[in-house]
Design a protein around this motif. Structure first.
Motif, mmCIF file in Angstrom:
data_model
loop_
_atom_site.group_PDB
_atom_site.id
_atom_site.type_symbol
_atom_site.label_atom_id
_atom_site.label_comp_id
_atom_site.label_asym_id
_atom_site.label_seq_id
_atom_site.Cartn_x
_atom_site.Cartn_y
_atom_site.Cartn_z
ATOM 1 N N SER A 105 0.822 -1.213 0.000
ATOM 2 C CA SER A 105 0.000 0.000 0.000
ATOM 3 C C SER A 105 0.859 1.267 0.000
ATOM 4 C CB SER A 105 -0.939 0.002 1.222
ATOM 5 O OG SER A 105 -0.184 -0.046 2.420
ATOM 6 N N LYS A 106 2.050 1.183 0.627
ATOM 7 C CA LYS A 106 2.923 2.355 0.693
ATOM 8 C C LYS A 106 3.904 2.431 -0.484
ATOM 9 C CE LYS A 106 2.953 2.759 5.755
ATOM 10 N NZ LYS A 106 3.804 2.713 6.968
ATOM 11 N N ARG A 107 3.849 1.409 -1.329
ATOM 12 C CA ARG A 107 4.792 1.335 -2.445
ATOM 13 C C ARG A 107 6.232 1.503 -1.931
ATOM 14 N NH1 ARG A 107 0.824 -0.346 -4.488
ATOM 15 N NH2 ARG A 107 0.045 0.102 -6.583
ATOM 16 N N ASP A 108 6.558 0.650 -0.964
ATOM 17 C CA ASP A 108 7.885 0.689 -0.351
ATOM 18 C C ASP A 108 8.972 0.449 -1.396
ATOM 19 O OD1 ASP A 108 10.175 -0.991 1.275
ATOM 20 O OD2 ASP A 108 9.218 0.521 2.545
ATOM 21 N N ASP A 109 10.219 0.834 -1.061
ATOM 22 C CA ASP A 109 11.338 0.635 -1.977
ATOM 23 C C ASP A 109 11.544 -0.837 -2.317
ATOM 24 O OD1 ASP A 109 11.809 3.326 -1.995
ATOM 25 O OD2 ASP A 109 13.389 3.276 -0.466
ATOM 26 N N ARG A 110 11.066 -1.716 -1.440
ATOM 27 C CA ARG A 110 11.233 -3.153 -1.674
ATOM 28 C C ARG A 110 10.165 -3.727 -2.626
ATOM 29 N NH1 ARG A 110 14.663 -5.907 1.476
ATOM 30 N NH2 ARG A 110 15.693 -4.795 3.173
#
Length: 505
Positions: free
Chosen positions: A77-82
């Protein structure tokens, strides 16, 4: 049902069986989930047991979302770097709880399956355990932070071009540049040509042959930086896939500016103490020195009075009379001048300066300086000097100060001794790489307790002494790379030994 339809159905079942067989044999975990926020497991391949520790029947119906590590649960949901997205496929790297309670790292590729109206029906996931890879990367990142924060200079150098491909913060600071505005460096910029072609070249060759080199190589930094640095270690790194050739070097150096300043300060302090010790020594010998200087001056005065009386009485050849008197006066004046010269040379405050000189000559000069004091105490200097003794490269004034302290100690050792014959024996000899000097007396000797504390600052057996002479003497000799020690049986005298290394000027 027509034969065609039956054939198509059979083909579909065959394809489905192949896919199921493929899924069951895959080492990756293949799972299906509900599209709800809980990510409930609908199905899972047998690999789930190897990856998460659950059997397929145990995990079906479990809420997959609850097993996420709290810090990684919102990656998508946060579009993390991973999280990576491409053409409807998400790839996420996250921590997931194992059946045994610990967390492992998973890399999951997922796709949402939708119906004709676009409504999510289920989520297909392919997951693999990447714990070892992530831990290795985390260790590399931790190591990189350590390298970056190190107070030592750490640089990576290309084997072929000698270009520095990486410098940590300390290296940039020592070289006078900033990491935000990096400068390209090559090894020839960091060393003088003779050091580069000699020490640095040899160190790199040694590292390439043996894997690592340790030592000390001075760096050549711009003068305006007012810094001193040196290379302490070089490590060769090989490419295992290309014939084990050296690919690059890790060069580890150190900014030694503060250490060098501290050494210089300690050196200045030592020179001040040594100068004070010489002044105190001359002060203690003031009466004897005054008497020694007074002798040639009184002799000069007598020659002058005698010559004047002879001229008044009317000599046959006044020119010859005056000429003879002048020769005698000049001889005594030179004697007085030599006494004053030795005293001024001894008490002169100078920086430490190494020269090549004869130790035998210094022993005789110091004994001449102590002539009057030895005469007053009925002392005889007995020399046993090696005539083939090589010259010493050292600070001549400081070495003579040590000899003076040792000879005066030997003279004073006889102060409460009633022996009629009072020798101070000075000997020199050489062994391979060293000059040995000894100063010996035959007085009462030193007790074991006194011998143990002999070189301690402020320790003295004399009522008027400060107890600094021998302490300063030992410091001077150790600074020259030598040793100074004493031996005594406490009855028949004391033997001081001095050992100094030979070296080129």
């Amino acid at each position: 049902m027509s034969n065609t339809a039956i054939d198509e159905l059979a083909q579909c079942r065959e394809v489905a069986d192949r896919y199921r067989l493929l899924a069951e044999q895959s080492t990756d975990m293949i799972s299906r989930h509900t599209p709800t926020p809980e990510w409930t497991y609908i199905d899972a391949s047998p690999a789930v047991e190897r990856v998460l520790g659950y059997k397929p029947e145990e995990i079906i119906g479990m809420a997959g979302y609850e097993q996420f590590h709290p810090e990684d649960a919102d990656n998508l949901s946060k579009r993390d770097d991973r999280v990576r997205y491409r053409e409807g496929v998400y790839t996420n790297v996250y921590r997931y709880r194992h059946k045994q309670g610990h967390y492992i790292w998973l890399e999951t590729t997922s796709r949402v399956i939708r119906d004709e109206r676009g409504k999510p029906m289920e989520i297909i996931c392919v997951s693999r355990d990447v714990t070892e890879r992530e831990e290795a990367q985390r260790n590399m990142r931790r190591l990189a932070r350590v390298v970056e924060a190190s107070s030592d200079m750490i640089m990576f150098c290309n084997h072929e071009t000698h270009k520095l491909t990486y410098l940590n913060e300390s290296a940039y600071h020592t070289l006078g540049s900033e990491k935000d505005t990096p400068v390209i460096y090559y090894l020839p910029q960091l060393f003088s040509p003779d050091v580069l072609n000699g020490l640095v070249k040899d160190a790199l060759e040694h590292a390439s042959l043996h894997g690592v080199w340790y030592g000390s190589i001075p760096m050549h930094l711009p003068e305006h930086l007012n810094r001193v640095a040196e290379i302490r270690e070089i490590i060769a790194h090989r490419n295992r896939r290309e014939d084990d050739k050296v690919e690059y070097y890790s060069i580890i150096g150190r900014d030694i500016t503060l250490r060098r300043q501290a050494e210089e300060e300690a050196k200045r302090h030592q020179l001040e103490l040594a100068h004070m010790s010489r002044l105190l020594s001359v002060g203690e010998m003031a009466t004897g020195l005054a008497h020694e200087v007074n002798q040639p001056l009184a002799t000069i005065l007598n020659y002058c009075h005698g010559t004047q009386r002879r001229l008044e009485d009317g000599v046959d050849d006044p020119v010859q009379t005056v000429s003879g008197a002048m020769k005698l006066i000049m001889k005594q004046a030179k004697r007085a001048s030599d006494i004053i010269r030795r005293m001024r040379s001894f008490v002169r405050k100078t920086d430490s300066h190494c020269i090549e000189f004869s130790v035998n000559d210094s022993c005789k000069e110091v004994s001449a300086f102590l002539y009057q004091e030895a005469l007053d105490h009925n002392i005889t200097f007995d020399f046993h000097l090696d005539q083939k003794l090589p010259d010493l490269v050292a600070d001549k004034i400081q070495i003579e100060q040590v000899l003076l302290n040792l000879m005066r100690n030997a003279i004073e050792a006889y102060s409460d001794c009633k022996k009629p014959y009072r020798p101070v024996i000075i000997s020199t000899r050489s062994t391979e790489g060293y000059i040995h000097i000894s100063v010996e007396d035959e007085a009462k000797g030193i007790s074991p307790e006194g011998l143990a504390n002999l070189f301690e600052p402020f320790y003295t057996s004399k009522s008027t002494g400060l107890g600094m002479g021998l302490s300063i003497s030992q410091t001077i000799i150790e600074t020259h790379g030598g040793q100074l020690w004493a031996e005594s049986d406490g009855k028949t005298g004391t033997h001081f030994y001095l050992k100094l290394p030979l070296r080129e000027e």
